[in-house]
Design a protein around this motif. Structure first.
Motif, PDB file in Angstrom:
ATOM      1  N   PHE A  29       0.831  -1.209   0.000  1.00 34.67           N
ATOM      2  CA  PHE A  29       0.000   0.000   0.000  1.00 34.67           C
ATOM      3  C   PHE A  29       0.867   1.260   0.000  1.00 34.67           C
ATOM      4  CE2 PHE A  29      -1.882   3.375   2.643  1.00 34.67           C
ATOM      5  CZ  PHE A  29      -2.987   3.702   1.858  1.00 34.67           C
ATOM      6  N   ALA A  30       1.877   1.299   0.899  1.00 34.36           N
ATOM      7  CA  ALA A  30       2.756   2.471   0.972  1.00 34.36           C
ATOM      8  C   ALA A  30       3.544   2.644  -0.320  1.00 34.36           C
ATOM      9  CB  ALA A  30       3.705   2.336   2.166  1.00 34.36           C
ATOM     10  N   TYR A  31       3.958   1.525  -0.918  1.00 32.85           N
ATOM     11  CA  TYR A  31       4.714   1.583  -2.174  1.00 32.85           C
ATOM     12  C   TYR A  31       3.859   2.168  -3.301  1.00 32.85           C
ATOM     13  CZ  TYR A  31       7.073  -0.145  -6.389  1.00 32.85           C
ATOM     14  OH  TYR A  31       7.669  -0.240  -7.616  1.00 32.85           O
ATOM     15  N   LEU A  32       2.633   1.678  -3.436  1.00 28.14           N
ATOM     16  CA  LEU A  32       1.764   2.141  -4.517  1.00 28.14           C
ATOM     17  C   LEU A  32       1.328   3.587  -4.303  1.00 28.14           C
ATOM     18  CD1 LEU A  32      -0.484  -1.032  -4.973  1.00 28.14           C
ATOM     19  CD2 LEU A  32       1.410  -0.266  -6.435  1.00 28.14           C
ATOM     20  N   ARG A  33       1.132   3.960  -3.042  1.00 29.63           N
ATOM     21  CA  ARG A  33       0.659   5.310  -2.757  1.00 29.63           C
ATOM     22  C   ARG A  33       1.724   6.365  -3.032  1.00 29.63           C
ATOM     23  NH1 ARG A  33      -1.667   7.455   3.100  1.00 29.63           N
ATOM     24  NH2 ARG A  33      -2.215   9.550   2.395  1.00 29.63           N
ATOM     25  N   ASN A  34       2.990   6.000  -2.888  1.00 31.62           N
ATOM     26  CA  ASN A  34       4.062   6.994  -3.001  1.00 31.62           C
ATOM     27  C   ASN A  34       5.090   6.605  -4.060  1.00 31.62           C
ATOM     28  OD1 ASN A  34       3.457   8.815  -0.495  1.00 31.62           O
ATOM     29  ND2 ASN A  34       3.365   6.719   0.280  1.00 31.62           N
ATOM     30  N   ARG A  35       4.623   5.996  -5.154  1.00 31.62           N
ATOM     31  CA  ARG A  35       5.541   5.534  -6.186  1.00 31.62           C
ATOM     32  C   ARG A  35       6.376   6.663  -6.772  1.00 31.62           C
ATOM     33  NH1 ARG A  35       1.900   1.962 -10.133  1.00 31.62           N
ATOM     34  NH2 ARG A  35       0.372   3.524  -9.446  1.00 31.62           N
ATOM     35  N   ARG A  38       9.359   7.576  -4.174  1.00 30.08           N
ATOM     36  CA  ARG A  38      10.081   6.555  -3.424  1.00 30.08           C
ATOM     37  C   ARG A  38      11.595   6.678  -3.531  1.00 30.08           C
ATOM     38  NH1 ARG A  38       7.867   3.647  -7.800  1.00 30.08           N
ATOM     39  NH2 ARG A  38       9.419   2.640  -9.157  1.00 30.08           N
ATOM     40  N   GLY A 185       8.156   0.301   1.262  1.00 30.48           N
ATOM     41  CA  GLY A 185       7.515   1.546   1.680  1.00 30.48           C
ATOM     42  C   GLY A 185       8.310   2.452   2.588  1.00 30.48           C
ATOM     43  N   ARG A 188       7.074   5.085   5.873  1.00 31.33           N
ATOM     44  CA  ARG A 188       5.609   5.008   5.939  1.00 31.33           C
ATOM     45  C   ARG A 188       5.162   3.587   6.271  1.00 31.33           C
ATOM     46  NH1 ARG A 188       3.057   9.662   4.299  1.00 31.33           N
ATOM     47  NH2 ARG A 188       4.317  11.078   3.038  1.00 31.33           N
ATOM     48  N   SER A 189       5.764   2.584   5.642  1.00 31.19           N
ATOM     49  CA  SER A 189       5.424   1.194   5.956  1.00 31.19           C
ATOM     50  C   SER A 189       5.716   0.890   7.413  1.00 31.19           C
ATOM     51  CB  SER A 189       6.237   0.237   5.081  1.00 31.19           C
ATOM     52  OG  SER A 189       5.778   0.250   3.766  1.00 31.19           O
ATOM     53  N   TYR A 192       3.165   2.733   9.715  1.00 27.15           N
ATOM     54  CA  TYR A 192       1.825   2.156   9.660  1.00 27.15           C
ATOM     55  C   TYR A 192       1.782   0.794  10.367  1.00 27.15           C
ATOM     56  CZ  TYR A 192       0.871   5.707   6.054  1.00 27.15           C
ATOM     57  OH  TYR A 192       0.729   6.877   5.377  1.00 27.15           O
TER      58      TYR A 192
END
Length: 500
Positions: A29-35, A38, A185, A188-189, A192
């Motif tokens: 989720f963190a990866y996709l949200r902040n691609r 990164r 992530g 953020r990962s 979370y």
């Protein structure tokens, strides 16, 4: 003696698999949200400097309260009685030290875009020797801490599953998951997952206390038992005990507050108001966490009397076994408790690994090895070196050698030697870089020598003797030599701004 939990086995495997899947999901989720961001150092290591109050609070909570708090503190309270009430002020002291330097360091972090605690030391002293020595001491402390967490993960997984998952498999399983979501992530990962794990741990701890009060009796019955059978556990500490209390308070209070991964969370806050509100919430946690597990240990004195030192180390498992056999609710609550404990250990390890990588990428690789590297190259270098460090630590943790014990216990003793540079440098413009370097080196050497010799004069921990020597050299050396005109002008420019 290893206590096989009555509720362990496939239910434990189910909970651990659930935690693992949840952590990986957070990483994706963190990866996709902040691609798009990164490759940024700020985004990967500080979450874009945008952590809100609740997430920041829980990531601080997970940093300070690992699974060891739940598993390790009750047995100590069981053996020491009310003398171990000092475990609550441990964490109060940490908050007090935070409040002394964190708001000011946050403001400087925002002003100068600081990424790591070594970043601050380099900015303040402009000394390669001071920065590299500080980085080495921090990396040593972080690697030491990471190794402890790896060993604890393996033991926890093996215990929760009743040996169905062997120690080594448990280590590999959760380390792979931790590296995966941290790699995807970044901060953020980590933040979370810290939030999820913190909530799970708090739920488990309070369920354990409520069940203990209901089924085993409260503090009055424990006090009555101690009065009749172990009155020394009700007595206040003697002079030597008070000295140990005080020295441990100072050692833990300063050492835990300047953990590099804790300092990095200061830089991650969305605003100074966010940071302060998080600390206000943290001020209650010593009572709600350390205080609660202390009471569990005291209740255990009357509930399970006569345990040997070795058996008392299994106290939480013994109490959880007894509660799990009461009804279905407590069965699953105790499974979740031990799953939360393992998740809390992982949450501490992921924070440590992220900060370890940031010091490598930003403070060593990016500053001295390849200054012209892009942010992507720096992040990649930190990830790869962090991965290599994890591999080495796994080899050590595979069969933990007892001969490394003395090296392990040097964590706080060595790390605390960074405190004068980190904290005094925030307020004293005359502080001399050469005196800081000599003091830091001398303090670390003294702490190491005293620890290996088992020498603790007056019952005071070796790290504090090193810190006294360290601070004395910093102060006396600065008063005798002082800082040059250019150094003082630079210090005034950095820390002489109007604050507040």
């Amino acid at each position: 003696m290893e206590v096989e939990l009555a509720f362990s086995g496939w239910s434990g495997i189910f909970v651990l698999a659930l935690y693992g899947a949840l952590m990986l999901g957070v990483g994706v989720f963190a990866y996709l949200r902040n691609r798009g961001m990164r490759e940024s150092l700020d985004e990967y290591y500080l979450g874009g400097r945008g952590l809100g109050v609740m997430v920041l609070f829980f990531t601080f909570f997970a940093t300070q309260y690992s699974g060891n708090t739940v598993i390790g503190y009750p047995p100590t309270a069981y053996r020491m009685g009310y003398q171990y009430l000092v475990s609550v002020p441990f964490f109060i002291m940490i908050i007090m030290v935070y409040l002394f330097f964190a708001p000011r360091l946050y403001a400087l972090g925002r002003r100068f875009s600081l990424l790591t605690p070594v970043d601050w030391i380099e900015l303040r002293f402009r000394s390669k020797s001071v920065s590299i020595l500080a980085a080495i001491l921090m990396l040593y402390g972080l690697a030491n801490y990471l190794l402890e967490q790896f060993v604890a993960i393996g033991q926890g997984v093996s215990g929760l599953t009743g040996g169905t998952i062997p120690y080594q498999v448990g280590v590999i399983f959760f380390i792979v998951i931790m590296v995966a979501y941290s790699w995807l992530g970044g901060m953020r990962s980590v933040a979370y997952t810290d939030t999820i794990q913190g909530i799970a741990l708090l739920f488990g701890v309070f369920t354990l206390l409520i069940g203990s009060l209901y089924y085993f009796g409260g503090l009055p019955s424990a006090a009555a038992y101690m009065q009749a059978n172990a009155p020394e556990k009700l007595n206040p500490p003697d002079a030597a005990g008070l000295t140990r209390w005080f020295s441990l308070l100072v050692l833990v209070g300063i050492g835990a507050a300047i953990y590099p991964h804790a300092v990095q969370r200061i830089f991650s806050a969305k605003s100074e108001a966010t940071l302060k509100r998080s600390f206000i919430r943290m001020a209650y946690m010593p009572f709600l966490t350390a205080g609660v597990v202390f009471m569990v240990g005291i209740i255990g004195i009357a509930a399970f009397p006569g345990l040997s030192t070795a058996n008392s180390e299994q106290l939480v498992g013994i109490m959880a076994n007894a509660l799990a056999n009461q009804n279905t609710f407590f069965y699953w609550a105790m499974v979740l408790l031990f799953g939360g404990v393992i998740a809390a250990i992982v949450s501490t390890a992921d924070s440590v690994l992220l900060t370890f990588s940031s010091i490598i990428s930003n403070d060593l690789y990016g500053r001295y090895i390849k200054p012209d590297a892009s942010e992507y190259q720096k992040v990649l270098a930190g990830k790869l070196v962090g991965l290599a460090a994890v591999a080495i630590l796994i080899v050590i943790a595979w069969y933990p050698p007892a001969t490394l014990y003395q090296i392990f216990v040097l964590k706080f003793e060595v790390l605390i030697q960074v405190a004068p540079a980190l904290i005094l440098g925030l307020y004293w413009t005359r502080l001399n870089a050469r005196a800081v370097f000599i003091g830091m080196l001398a303090g670390a050497v003294m702490a190491g020598v005293f620890t290996f010799m088992g020498y603790r004069p007056l019952g005071i921990y070796s790290g504090l003797w090193g810190l006294v020597l360290n601070t004395g050299i910093c102060v006396v050396g600065t008063l005798l030599a002082g800082a040059g005109t250019a150094e003082r002008e630079h210090a005034r420019e950095v820390i002489g701004f109007r604050y507040g």
